[in-house]
Design a protein around this motif. Structure first.
Motif, mmCIF file in Angstrom:
data_model
loop_
_atom_site.group_PDB
_atom_site.id
_atom_site.type_symbol
_atom_site.label_atom_id
_atom_site.label_comp_id
_atom_site.label_asym_id
_atom_site.label_seq_id
_atom_site.Cartn_x
_atom_site.Cartn_y
_atom_site.Cartn_z
ATOM 1 N N TRP A 115 -8.836 6.578 -3.833
ATOM 2 C CA TRP A 115 -10.046 6.109 -4.516
ATOM 3 C C TRP A 115 -10.386 7.139 -5.584
ATOM 4 O O TRP A 115 -11.031 8.146 -5.326
ATOM 5 N N ARG A 118 -15.264 6.068 -8.744
ATOM 6 C CA ARG A 118 -16.289 5.320 -8.000
ATOM 7 C C ARG A 118 -17.608 5.420 -8.751
ATOM 8 O O ARG A 118 -18.113 6.515 -9.007
ATOM 9 N N SER A 119 -18.123 4.261 -9.126
ATOM 10 C CA SER A 119 -19.414 4.170 -9.816
ATOM 11 C C SER A 119 -19.466 5.080 -11.044
ATOM 12 O O SER A 119 -20.433 5.815 -11.254
ATOM 13 N N ASN A 123 -13.090 11.178 -8.750
ATOM 14 C CA ASN A 123 -13.078 11.828 -7.447
ATOM 15 C C ASN A 123 -11.966 12.878 -7.452
ATOM 16 O O ASN A 123 -10.814 12.561 -7.163
ATOM 17 N N GLU A 153 -16.465 0.369 -11.919
ATOM 18 C CA GLU A 153 -17.125 0.411 -10.617
ATOM 19 C C GLU A 153 -16.228 1.104 -9.603
ATOM 20 O O GLU A 153 -16.651 1.997 -8.876
ATOM 21 N N HIS A 154 -14.953 0.678 -9.550
ATOM 22 C CA HIS A 154 -13.985 1.283 -8.642
ATOM 23 C C HIS A 154 -12.621 1.316 -9.330
ATOM 24 O O HIS A 154 -12.275 0.402 -10.085
ATOM 25 N N PHE A 156 -8.502 2.457 -8.062
ATOM 26 C CA PHE A 156 -7.655 2.953 -6.982
ATOM 27 C C PHE A 156 -6.259 3.233 -7.528
ATOM 28 O O PHE A 156 -5.699 2.407 -8.259
#
Length: 237
Positions: A115, A118-119, A123, A153-154, A156
């Motif tokens: 991930w 995120r938002s 990360n 938003e996301h 991966f």
């Protein structure tokens, strides 16, 4: 002086000069090398083998070596090469069945997605796990048509190295990534720390996290460099 090669010597072509029990050694060698090479590829990670699973990538390497050696080198018996190819295919087929019937085996063999966004923020822990840096993540996002982290938003990083991006329904202010920072560096901004003075809307230069109040260090990644957050349409937030 080496003995001259006799063309179409079927004993040499099929068995070579080794005893038949050497076929068992080849079986063991193939299994050991396959497992060892698989471990190395698993450690390298999926971004190096995008579009292929790790099992498929290793299959290509192993079959290419086994087939190539038997085609070019007269001292490589065909039966030895055929045994190697057969063992590799059987191992690969066995791994396919494990992946099909066991989620734990699939995770152990192929790995899991990371991930990485995120938002609207990166990360760093997840990207470092895959050996991929911030610049590479931003490049992958630009390939997907993303110009600002606030649009995401996301996101991966899949086990095979592909990037899955889910856009936010309502984009937020975030760090611009177009043009690339290597071409047009973003200006650094000092956060306002004076009492009563409103803080400008900033985002961490390292991870893109928005600053909701005056801070000297990012609450997410502990970065201390800030830049002005902008809306995806390039208007000031």
């Amino acid at each position: 002086m080496d003995q001259a090669v006799i063309p179409f010597d079927w004993a040499r072509m099929l068995l070579g000069e080794e005893p038949p029990t050497f076929l068992l050694e080849i079986l063991l060698r193939t299994i050991v090398i396959y497992i060892y090479t698989f471990g190395l590829i698993r450690w390298i990670g999926g971004r190096s083998i995008s579009q292929l699973s790790m099992v498929e990538f290793l299959l290509v390497i192993a079959l290419g070596s086994a087939v190539g050696d038997s085609l070019f080198y007269p001292d490589v018996p065909l039966l030895h090469a055929m045994l190697v190819i057969t063992v590799i295919v059987l191992i690969n087929k066995g791994l396919d069945y494990l992946i099909l019937w066991s989620d734990k085996a699939q995770t152990a063999i192929n790995g899991i997605p990371n991930w990485i966004v995120r938002s609207g923020r990166l990360n760093p822990d997840q990207t470092s796990d895959r050996g991929i840096g911030k610049a590479e993540v931003l490049a992958l996002l630009r390939i997907e048509g993303i110009s600002n982290l606030g649009e995401v938003e996301h996101a991966f990083l899949e086990a095979n190295g592909d990037l899955s991006v889910f856009r936010a329904r309502e984009p937020i202010a975030g760090m611009p990534i177009v043009p690339p920072h290597e071409i047009c560096p973003l200006p650094h901004v000092e956060p306002s720390l004076r009492e009563g003075e409103p803080s400008p809307k900033l985002c961490c230069f390292d991870c893109g996290m928005l600053q909701s109040r005056a801070e000297t260090a990012c609450l997410h990644c502990k970065g201390e460099v800030w830049t002005e957050a902008k809306m995806p349409d390039s208007r000031l937030a």
